[in-house]
Design an enzyme around this catalytic site. Structure first.
Site, PDB file in Angstrom:
ATOM      1  N   ALA A 201       0.047  47.787  98.091  1.00 15.01           N
ATOM      2  CA  ALA A 201       1.449  48.176  97.920  1.00 15.01           C
ATOM      3  C   ALA A 201       2.362  46.955  97.812  1.00 15.01           C
ATOM      4  O   ALA A 201       1.933  45.805  97.971  1.00 15.01           O
ATOM      5  CB  ALA A 201       1.876  49.069  99.083  1.00 15.01           C
ATOM      6  N   HIS A 202       3.640  47.232  97.561  1.00 15.84           N
ATOM      7  CA  HIS A 202       4.588  46.139  97.325  1.00 15.84           C
ATOM      8  C   HIS A 202       4.754  45.252  98.556  1.00 15.84           C
ATOM      9  O   HIS A 202       4.690  45.699  99.690  1.00 15.84           O
ATOM     10  CB  HIS A 202       5.939  46.667  96.837  1.00 15.84           C
ATOM     11  CG  HIS A 202       6.646  47.590  97.773  1.00 15.84           C
ATOM     12  ND1 HIS A 202       7.843  48.170  97.473  1.00 15.84           N
ATOM     13  CD2 HIS A 202       6.339  48.039  99.013  1.00 15.84           C
ATOM     14  CE1 HIS A 202       8.247  48.922  98.476  1.00 15.84           C
ATOM     15  NE2 HIS A 202       7.352  48.857  99.427  1.00 15.84           N
ATOM     16  N   ASN A 203       4.915  43.963  98.281  1.00 17.25           N
ATOM     17  CA  ASN A 203       5.178  42.920  99.282  1.00 17.25           C
ATOM     18  C   ASN A 203       3.972  42.561 100.144  1.00 17.25           C
ATOM     19  O   ASN A 203       4.094  41.750 101.070  1.00 17.25           O
ATOM     20  CB  ASN A 203       6.333  43.310 100.214  1.00 17.25           C
ATOM     21  CG  ASN A 203       7.550  43.798  99.462  1.00 17.25           C
ATOM     22  OD1 ASN A 203       7.898  43.243  98.421  1.00 17.25           O
ATOM     23  ND2 ASN A 203       8.183  44.843  99.953  1.00 17.25           N
TER      24      ASN A 203
END
Length: 351
Positions: A239-241
């Site tokens: 997922a993001h980050n």
């Protein structure tokens, strides 16, 4: 394409001790059980030693202790599995890419493509992208605006790189993988989800490998980062980050929630799920199907869930789990009675 090498050539390539004729021709690799004439095998796990004497392999990669008393031909090495890994590339029948841009490919005028790179049929390379030396871009790949694919990269057919994805050297990405898709970011306004633009990118280090249909989402603000030497199996969600440290490996169907940071040299087994915004330190092993709900600060092995057992036994165990609350209350009552007895009181008539 058939590759033929002599046993002597393989010994030289591996720095192995040769036991057998140098001129013996080897045309392929196989397991001990399946190998035949002309094939090289290996013994890396003691549970397969029972197949050694009956194997029809022309030669076997062995440790010194396993070679003692073995009548066949052998290449004696410290680590047979590592030796097998090294020479597997010599016998890989994968077709070699031809440098150049296929006439059906669509390449933006300001994209930079090294003359040694291979761009396959119907590939799309958008504005500002840079493709390094000896890169292979397979058929129907999409390379978004301002992407960078480092030297020696290999993208199988139908890989998608959204805009602003930076890839290091010698990266391998298998078909169906999507790098830089939008992260799952929404703000709730009185029950209505409002989309948050994901304006970060994705950075992959050198020697990264990404499996079939794996997704690495772009960051919300800063980049999602995958370190050098990271290996991601098929159907993984990053997922993001998320930050993944150097030389960490993940097996299939792992899901890592947003903003989680994973250290170096970790091994994450299949089906593991991690919640977001946690930290996992270096040198951690997480067993299959484990649910990681908090940070891990000490190296070592971690697990959750229950292992397989016969269905009838599992049903009994599940029933007992549902009774744990009642059993806990009864245990507390029993402890109070024991305390009464040991403190000099008298047990009740019920005791």
């Amino acid at each position: 394409m058939t590759v033929t090498m002599t046993l002597g050539q393989l010994a030289e390539a591996l720095g192995a001790t040769l036991k057998g004729p140098e001129a013996l021709q080897i045309t392929g690799l196989a397991t001990l059980q399946e190998a035949g004439s002309g094939q090289l095998s290996f013994l890396a796990n003691k549970q397969y030693r029972k197949f050694l004497e009956s194997s029809q392999a022309s030669a076997v990669l062995l440790k010194a202790e396993d070679a003692e008393g073995f009548a066949g031909n052998a290449l004696i090495v410290a680590d047979p599995y590592l030796a097998y890994a090294r020479i597997s590339h010599l016998f890989d029948p994968k077709p070699k890419a031809v440098a150049g841009i296929h006439p059906s490919a669509v390449v933006a005028e300001d994209a930079q493509v090294d003359t040694s790179a291979s761009i396959g049929p119907f590939a799309v390379i958008e504005s500002g992208a840079r493709i390094g030396a000896d890169v292979t871009i397979g058929a129907h790949c999409f390379i978004g605006a301002r992407c960078v694919v480092g030297e020696g990269g290999w993208l199988a057919p139908r890989v998608t790189l959204y805009h602003d994805v930076i890839i290091g050297k010698r990266v391998v990405i298998q078909s169906g993988a999507v790098i830089g898709g939008e992260g799952f970011g929404f703000a709730n306004e009185k029950g209505i989800w409002r989309k948050i633009a994901q304006i970060g990118g994705v950075t992959l280090g050198d020697d990264v490998e990404i499996g079939v249909n794996t997704a690495v989402d772009r960051g919300a603000l800063s980049d999602t980062r995958i370190g050098d030497g990271v290996k991601l199996d098929n159907q993984i969600q990053i997922a993001h980050n998320v930050q993944v440290g150097d030389h960490t490996a993940m097996a299939a169907c792992v899901g890592i929630s947003g903003s989680t940071r994973i250290g170096k040299h970790c091994m994450i087994a299949g089906g593991v799920g991690m919640v977001g915004h946690i930290d996992v330190c270096d040198n951690v092993f997480v067993s299959g199907m484990t649910m990681v709900t908090r940070s891990i600060t000490e190296p070592g092995g971690y697990s959750s869930g229950t292992a397989m057992q016969p269905l009838a036994e599992w049903r009994k165990s599940a029933a007992r789990i549902r009774q744990l609350d009642e059993m806990s209350k009864r245990l507390q009552q029993l402890e109070k009675r024991v305390d009464t007895v040991t403190s000099g009181g008298q047990p009740t008539s019920e005791g």
